[in-house]
Design a protein around this motif. Structure first.
Motif, PDB file in Angstrom:
ATOM      1  N   ARG A 134       4.926  28.342 -12.729  1.00  0.00           N
ATOM      2  CA  ARG A 134       5.220  26.984 -12.265  1.00  0.00           C
ATOM      3  C   ARG A 134       5.835  27.004 -10.875  1.00  0.00           C
ATOM      4  N   ALA A 135       6.762  27.932 -10.643  1.00  0.00           N
ATOM      5  CA  ALA A 135       7.397  28.028  -9.326  1.00  0.00           C
ATOM      6  C   ALA A 135       6.375  28.380  -8.249  1.00  0.00           C
ATOM      7  N   TYR A 136       5.483  29.321  -8.575  1.00  0.00           N
ATOM      8  CA  TYR A 136       4.446  29.721  -7.610  1.00  0.00           C
ATOM      9  C   TYR A 136       3.543  28.536  -7.266  1.00  0.00           C
ATOM     10  N   ALA A 137       3.133  27.778  -8.285  1.00  0.00           N
ATOM     11  CA  ALA A 137       2.245  26.637  -8.046  1.00  0.00           C
ATOM     12  C   ALA A 137       2.933  25.575  -7.190  1.00  0.00           C
ATOM     13  N   GLU A 138       4.213  25.306  -7.470  1.00  0.00           N
ATOM     14  CA  GLU A 138       4.939  24.294  -6.704  1.00  0.00           C
ATOM     15  C   GLU A 138       5.098  24.711  -5.241  1.00  0.00           C
ATOM     16  N   VAL A 139       5.422  25.985  -5.041  1.00  0.00           N
ATOM     17  CA  VAL A 139       5.602  26.473  -3.670  1.00  0.00           C
ATOM     18  C   VAL A 139       4.294  26.428  -2.895  1.00  0.00           C
ATOM     19  N   MET A 140       3.190  26.809  -3.537  1.00  0.00           N
ATOM     20  CA  MET A 140       1.906  26.804  -2.841  1.00  0.00           C
ATOM     21  C   MET A 140       1.464  25.380  -2.493  1.00  0.00           C
ATOM     22  N   GLN A 141       1.737  24.437  -3.361  1.00  0.00           N
ATOM     23  CA  GLN A 141       1.422  23.037  -3.040  1.00  0.00           C
ATOM     24  C   GLN A 141       2.217  22.573  -1.829  1.00  0.00           C
ATOM     25  N   PHE A 142       3.491  22.919  -1.813  1.00  0.00           N
ATOM     26  CA  PHE A 142       4.365  22.533  -0.705  1.00  0.00           C
ATOM     27  C   PHE A 142       3.896  23.165   0.610  1.00  0.00           C
ATOM     28  N   LEU A 143       3.618  24.477   0.577  1.00  0.00           N
ATOM     29  CA  LEU A 143       3.186  25.164   1.791  1.00  0.00           C
ATOM     30  C   LEU A 143       1.835  24.655   2.274  1.00  0.00           C
ATOM     31  N   SER A 144       0.924  24.389   1.337  1.00  0.00           N
ATOM     32  CA  SER A 144      -0.390  23.880   1.729  1.00  0.00           C
ATOM     33  C   SER A 144      -0.272  22.537   2.441  1.00  0.00           C
ATOM     34  N   PHE A 145       0.654  21.729   1.966  1.00  0.00           N
ATOM     35  CA  PHE A 145       0.863  20.412   2.570  1.00  0.00           C
ATOM     36  C   PHE A 145       1.398  20.530   3.994  1.00  0.00           C
ATOM     37  N   LEU A 146       2.229  21.552   4.253  1.00  0.00           N
ATOM     38  CA  LEU A 146       2.840  21.705   5.574  1.00  0.00           C
ATOM     39  C   LEU A 146       2.069  22.657   6.486  1.00  0.00           C
ATOM     40  N   ALA A 147       1.775  23.844   5.971  1.00  0.00           N
ATOM     41  CA  ALA A 147       1.262  24.900   6.832  1.00  0.00           C
ATOM     42  C   ALA A 147      -0.165  24.675   7.290  1.00  0.00           C
ATOM     43  N   PHE A 148      -1.042  24.280   6.379  1.00  0.00           N
ATOM     44  CA  PHE A 148      -2.452  24.177   6.745  1.00  0.00           C
ATOM     45  C   PHE A 148      -2.702  23.121   7.829  1.00  0.00           C
ATOM     46  N   PRO A 149      -2.173  21.902   7.705  1.00  0.00           N
ATOM     47  CA  PRO A 149      -2.398  20.929   8.786  1.00  0.00           C
ATOM     48  C   PRO A 149      -1.802  21.386  10.113  1.00  0.00           C
ATOM     49  N   ALA A 150      -0.594  21.975  10.078  1.00  0.00           N
ATOM     50  CA  ALA A 150       0.057  22.392  11.323  1.00  0.00           C
ATOM     51  C   ALA A 150      -0.721  23.510  12.013  1.00  0.00           C
ATOM     52  N   LEU A 151      -1.108  24.527  11.256  1.00  0.00           N
ATOM     53  CA  LEU A 151      -1.783  25.678  11.857  1.00  0.00           C
ATOM     54  C   LEU A 151      -3.210  25.349  12.276  1.00  0.00           C
ATOM     55  N   LEU A 152      -3.908  24.556  11.492  1.00  0.00           N
ATOM     56  CA  LEU A 152      -5.253  24.146  11.902  1.00  0.00           C
ATOM     57  C   LEU A 152      -5.190  23.224  13.108  1.00  0.00           C
TER      58      LEU A 152
END
Length: 408
Positions: free
Chosen positions: A302-320
């Protein structure tokens, strides 16, 4: 303050409020870590922009060569001393002191080896003029060992605020020293090297002060013998990770000019800083928290899934976004002399977005006491990168090197 024998996992379980207490600790860490991340992000990016305006690509090439050479030796000090302290179910002052003295001894020996071998290292990385820079930069290795143990004890106590305040002090010391020296002297690349040494010294001292713990004059090898298996897998993982993240620099050091190496560094550093701040923050918080519940796979999932959702929301738009806007970013922030970094930047930014996934997975492996699994992933990545760099060497150009990084 002396460390008493403790078993945080058992204590939390007996209290009946393990989930709530760990979640509160994670939220507290996220709050302070977020603040530290913002300050460090701004400080690092601002100092890089200012230094890039005042120094030349060739100057940055020398600094990059020194960083890569020292990094190779630094890997051998990452024996997992700090991680083992966090991962242990029980700990006392005897274990902490023994780990500290062993870590310090390793750091001092490796720093001495770097200074002695600096001419050979400089030639190996393809930049003989970098030898004195490598010798001085090696000082950060011994100081880093002290900081790592002190930081591990803070992390074990979930004292995230203290950890992040010392990180902020370190980045301010580095950025301020480097910028002041570049502006007021003609030291050139020495300004960055000296700034890094000052930043490491500040981190070491402040962690000791806020941690309120000092090692006792004792060493008991038997007390830390059980950590050796964990340490061996941990250093193997870091060796593979170092190769996967630095093989491109070694190749360019041998085949490209200092200016080209400096341009590639600028292309690599901006998306890497952004990615590292995000995954570093989650790793700093996740590791000590999940180490306490490593025998509860459902909670870890559960912790892994929550963290990946959070990072995907922030990291992918910023880096792309950085990838799409690479040309105006380089032109506006760094200047026309860095335009060779535009295309590599657009490619490396996409690679950094993908790397958010692998970095968080690595934290999960280590917190479960299985860093060897992360080593397997990094070994495969290194093999892929080596093949890609062989092709890039034949094709030529910074773009082909960046593509090899993306593929790996």
């Amino acid at each position: 303050m002396r460390i008493q024998a403790s078993n945080p996992t058992a204590t939390d379980t007996d209290s009946g409020d393990a989930s709530g207490s760990l979640r509160r600790a994670a939220f507290s860490g996220a709050r302070w870590g977020g603040l530290a991340s913002i300050v460090e992000q701004l400080g690092t990016v601002a100092s890089t922009v200012v230094l890039a305006r005042l120094l030349t690509p060739a100057d940055f090439g020398i600094v990059t060569a020194a960083t890569v050479a020292v990094g190779l030796f630094e890997v051998f000090t990452r024996l997992g001393f700090g991680a083992a302290l966090v991962n242990r179910k029980t700990i006392d002052d005897r274990v902490a002191s023994s780990t500290f003295w062993l870590a310090l001894a390793v750091g001092l020996v490796v720093s001495g080896l770097v200074a002695f071998a600096s001419p050979l290292l400089a030639r190996a990385v393809g930049k003989p003029q970098a030898a004195p820079f490598i010798a001085v930069a090696g000082l950060v290795i011994a100081m880093g060992q002290v900081s790592r143990v002190s930081g591990a004890l803070l992390a074990r106590g979930l004292r995230f605020k203290a950890i992040y305040m010392t990180d902020i002090a370190s980045i301010i010391a580095y950025s301020g020293t480097a910028i002041v020296l570049v502006v007021t002297t003609n030291l050139g690349p020495w300004a960055i090297i000296i700034g890094r040494v000052v930043g490491s010294f500040v981190l070491m001292v402040t962690r000791f002060v806020v941690g309120d713990w000092f090692p006792r004059l004792m060493f008991d090898g038997a007390s830390i013998r059980d950590d050796l298996r964990f340490n061996l897998a941990f250093i193997t993982n870091h060796l593979m990770a170092y190769g996967a993240k630095n093989a491109d620099y070694w190749m360019l050091g041998q085949t490209a000019s200092s200016a080209a190496l400096g341009s590639y560094y600028v292309a690599y550093v901006l998306p890497s800083i952004l990615r590292q701040r995000m995954t570093w923050l989650t790793g700093e918080i996740l590791f000590p928290v999940l180490s306490r519940v490593r025998d509860e796979p459902d909670r870890m999932r559960r912790a892994y899934a929550e963290v990946m959702q959070f990072l995907s929301f922030l990291a992918f738009p910023a880096l792309l976004g950085i990838s799409l806007l690479s040309e105006p970013i380089v032109y506006v922030f760094f200047g026309p002399k860095w335009l060779a970094a535009v295309t590599p930047l657009s490619i490396v930014a996409v690679a950094a977005a993908i790397e958010t996934v692998t970095q968080v997975a690595s934290t999960i492996f280590v917190s479960r006491g299985t860093p060897g699994r992360s080593a397997i992933v990094n070994t495969i990545r290194l093999i892929a990168l080596s093949v890609g760099l062989a092709v890039a060497a034949a094709v030529g150009g910074l773009e082909s090197v960046a593509l090899a990084v993306l593929v790996s």
